[in-house]
Design an enzyme around this catalytic site. Structure first.
Site, PDB file in Angstrom:
ATOM      1  N   THR A 120       0.814  -1.214   0.000  1.00  0.00           N
ATOM      2  CA  THR A 120       0.000   0.000   0.000  1.00  0.00           C
ATOM      3  C   THR A 120       0.847   1.263   0.000  1.00  0.00           C
ATOM      4  O   THR A 120       1.975   1.280   0.538  1.00  0.00           O
ATOM      5  CB  THR A 120      -0.908   0.017   1.252  1.00  0.00           C
ATOM      6  OG1 THR A 120      -1.559   1.293   1.359  1.00  0.00           O
ATOM      7  CG2 THR A 120      -0.108  -0.204   2.522  1.00  0.00           C
ATOM      8  N   TYR A 144      -1.983   0.465   9.898  1.00  0.00           N
ATOM      9  CA  TYR A 144      -2.193  -0.244   8.634  1.00  0.00           C
ATOM     10  C   TYR A 144      -0.940  -0.171   7.766  1.00  0.00           C
ATOM     11  O   TYR A 144      -0.415  -1.188   7.302  1.00  0.00           O
ATOM     12  CB  TYR A 144      -3.397   0.350   7.901  1.00  0.00           C
ATOM     13  CG  TYR A 144      -3.530  -0.137   6.479  1.00  0.00           C
ATOM     14  CD1 TYR A 144      -3.782  -1.477   6.207  1.00  0.00           C
ATOM     15  CD2 TYR A 144      -3.412   0.748   5.406  1.00  0.00           C
ATOM     16  CE1 TYR A 144      -3.902  -1.936   4.893  1.00  0.00           C
ATOM     17  CE2 TYR A 144      -3.535   0.307   4.096  1.00  0.00           C
ATOM     18  CZ  TYR A 144      -3.771  -1.032   3.851  1.00  0.00           C
ATOM     19  OH  TYR A 144      -3.875  -1.485   2.552  1.00  0.00           O
TER      20      TYR A 144
END
Length: 332
Positions: A120, A144
C-alpha cells in the site's frame, strides 16, 4: 507460463477476486484461499478451486499448497481500514503482519518460488514530495501502513535467505469493478470513497462524508491517485510473469496512474456520471489520513509491459456504479 497453480489468498474479496479473474483469463490455474470473514464464496469464479482457511493456519495452507501444486502465491488477505487500524492496532499486526509471516513460512517450507504481496501507499505516510517514488522514505502514520511495511521488510529478508523471489505492489486508491460485471466491491460498510459515492447514488446511503476540508490541497480536501481495479489485477499478472522470467530478482512497484483527484473532484465526477447531485456532509479529518498521495509510476512502466487501459475517473465511476446496480438487483 508458470509450471503449477497460483494460490490467491483473499481471493473472495474485492481486489483478490479481480486478480483471480485476470489470472484465469490469462490461462493460469488458480486456487483461492480465503476464510470468508470479509470475502464471499459467490465472488470466486467457478473456474478456480476454493479452500476455506485462514492464511495463518499452517497445516491447512501447506496441505493446500501440496495438493494443488502451488508454484506462486498472490497474497491479498488482510485488514484494510485505516481508521480502524488506529483504534485497533493489534488486529492489524495480527491479520496483516503475523498472518503474513505464517504464510511466508509455509511458502518457504513447501518450496513455493514466487510471492506477490498486496502492499500500500500507506507505507509512505505523509510524503516529502508528490508524486511519490518507491525509494522515497517510508514513514507510515497509521498501523495499517506499518503492518504492511513490516511484511515488505520480512519478504526482503526471506528472499535473501531462501530460494524465493517476490514483488511488493504498493497500491494507491483502488476503485471500480470488473468491466464485464463479474465482480466488484461488495463489502457492507466499505470506506472507499467511490464505493460510498455510488452507494449514495443508488440510495443505499443518504449522503457522503467529506473528512477534512482544511488540507493543503487545491480545494482543501484530500487528494488521491485512483487506479481501476481491473488495471491493478492486470499488473499482478504481469508482475508474476516477471518473477517467473527472472527468478533471482525481486521488485517493489507503485501501482497508480500518476495523477490525483480531490474528494470533491471525485464527487463531482459521480454527479456527472449519474446526472444527479450527491449530498456532501463536511466532517473533521480522520486519524491517519495524509493530505495527498499520488504515485510516480515510472518504475512499473519501465519494468513491465503492463499499461493502464481504464485510466479515466469517469470510467472508474461508471464501472463501480454498474456493479452497485448489479448488487441491488441481486438484493445484496
Amino acid at each position: 507460463m508458470l509450471d503449477g497453480k497460483v494460490m490467491v489468498t483473499g481471493g473472495a474479496g474485492y481486489i483478490g477476486s479481480h486478480a483471480v479473474l485476470a489470472l484465469l483469463d490469462a490461462g493460469y490455474q488458480v486456487v483461492v484461499l480465503d476464510n470468508l470473514v470479509t470475502g464471499f464464496d459467490w465472488a470466486v469464479d467457478p473456474r478456480a478451486a476454493l479452500v476455506v482457511s485462514d492464511v495463518a493456519d499452517d497445516a491447512k495452507v501447506r496441505t493446500a499448497i501440496r495438493d494443488h501444486g502451488v508454484k506462486a502465491i498472490m497474497h491479498f488477505a488482510g485488514s484494510v481500514v485505516v481508521p480502524e487500524s488506529v483504534t485497533d492496532p493489534l488486529k492489524y499486526y495480527r491479520n496483516n503482519t503475523a498472518a503474513s509471516r505464517s504464510l511466508v513460512e509455509s511458502a518457504v517450507a513447501e518450496g513455493v518460488p514466487h510471492f506477490i504481496f498486496s502492499s500500500t501507499a500507506a507505507t509512505y505516510g505523509t510524503p516529502d514530495r508528490v508524486p511519490i517514488r518507491e525509494d522515497d522514505p517510508k514513514q507510515p502514520i497509521n498501523p495499517y501502513g506499518t503492518s504492511k511495511l513490516m511484511t515488505e521488510i520480512m519478504l526482503r529478508d526471506v528472499a535473501a535467505a531462501h530460494p524465493i523471489n517476490y514483488c511488493a505492489l504498493r497500491y494507491f486508491n483502488v476503485a471500480g469493478a470488473d468491466p464485464q460485471g463479474r465482480s466488484g466491491q461488495s463489502t457492507v460498510g466499505a470506506t472507499h470513497l467511490i464505493k460510498i459515492a455510488v452507494e449514495a447514488a443508488t440510495g443505499k446511503r443518504p449522503a457522503v462524508g467529506v473528512y477534512g476540508t482544511d488540507f493543503a490541497t487545491r480545494d482543501g480536501t484530500g487528494v488521491r491517485d485512483y487506479i481501476h481495479v481491473a488495471d491493478l489485477a492486470a499488473a499482478h499478472v504481469s508482475a508474476l510473469e516477471l518473477l517467473v522470467q527472472q527468478p533471482d530478482e525481486s521488485h517493489t512497484f507503485n501501482c497508480g496512474y500518476g495523477r490525483g483527484f480531490s474528494v470533491l473532484e471525485v464527487l463531482d465526477a459521480v454527479d456527472r456520471v449519474t446526472n444527479m447531485t450527491i449530498e456532501r456532509r463536511l466532517e473533521g479529518r480522520r486519524a491517519g489520513d495524509p493530505a495527498e498521495l499520488v504515485a510516480d509510476n515510472g518504475a512499473i512502466l519501465a519494468a513491465l509491459p503492463w499499461r493502464p487501459e481504464r485510466d479515466d475517473l469517469e470510467v472508474i465511476v461508471k464501472d463501480a456504479l454498474a456493479w452497485e446496480r448489479i448488487l441491488a438487483e441481486r438484493g445484496r
